[in-house]
Enzyme design. Structure first.
Site, PDB file in Angstrom:
ATOM      1  N   HIS A  19       1.029  -1.251  -0.151  1.00 42.77           N
ATOM      2  CA  HIS A  19      -0.258  -0.143  -0.112  1.00 42.77           C
ATOM      3  C   HIS A  19       0.888   1.192   0.024  1.00 42.77           C
ATOM      4  O   HIS A  19       1.772   1.230   0.835  1.00 42.77           O
ATOM      5  CB  HIS A  19      -0.828  -0.017   1.350  1.00 42.77           C
TER       6      HIS A  19
ATOM      7  N   HIS B   5       1.044   5.083   1.015  1.00 39.99           N
ATOM      8  CA  HIS B   5       0.372   6.219   1.632  1.00 39.99           C
ATOM      9  C   HIS B   5       0.322   7.502   0.839  1.00 39.99           C
ATOM     10  O   HIS B   5       1.275   7.661   0.313  1.00 39.99           O
ATOM     11  CB  HIS B   5       1.137   6.374   3.072  1.00 39.99           C
TER      12      HIS B   5
END
Ligand code: DGP
Length: 147
Positions: free
Chosen positions: A98, A100
């Site tokens: 992922h 940010h």
């Protein structure tokens, strides 16, 4: 899909999330514990644990989406900039790749990323460190899939 992975479940629509963007390869949704309002996570829908496993052929599409969502977060939140970050293994609380996307502005008080800093003890130490990375890169470049 990894049945034990919360981000796989979000990508599959089995767990709720405040989705802001979706295409065939990726999904972006609000981080449920934001550093700042608008803190967004962009994930590949397919399960990869870290960026180092992410296939080269997906990079173009995924990072194009990262640009697009980053611009949207910056505009929508009225921030002066964006901080993009990927934790790989260390500090990675969800083992599904992922990125940010954090809206940043001067004086926003964010300190804990990329900190604390130090200096190399000498130019020799810096040269040795750079040499080790260069040597490893040469090995990786000559290995199929950079493994
Ligand atoms: P990291 O520390 O880089 O692994 O960040 C993972 C982030 O994911 C963390 O800021 C909190 C967020 N997060 C964890 N679980 C969920 C969830 O179920 N939903 C949402 N929206 N965010 C989550």
């Amino acid at each position: 899909m990894n049945p034990d992975c919360i981000f796989c479940k979000i990508a599959a629509g089995q767990e709720p999330a405040c989705v802001v963007f979706e295409d065939n390869i990726s999904l972006a949704f609000l981080d449920m514990r934001p550093v700042f309002y608008g803190h967004t996570l962009l994930i590949p829908k397919k399960h990869f644990t870290t960026m180092m496993e992410f296939p080269d052929e997906m990079i173009y599409g995924f990072f194009s989406n990262l640009k697009l969502v980053s611009r949207a977060v910056e505009d929508a939140m009225g921030s002066q900039g964006i901080f993009n970050a990927i934790n790989n293994r260390i500090s990675q609380s969800v083992p599904h790749l992922h990125v940010h996307i954090l809206p940043r502005s001067k004086g926003d008080g964010m300190r804990h990323f990329l900190w604390p800093r130090k200096l190399y003890e000498s130019m020799d130490e810096a040269d040795k460190t750079a040499g080790a990375i260069r040597q490893t890169l040469e090995r990786l470049k000559n290995t199929p899939n950079g493994q």
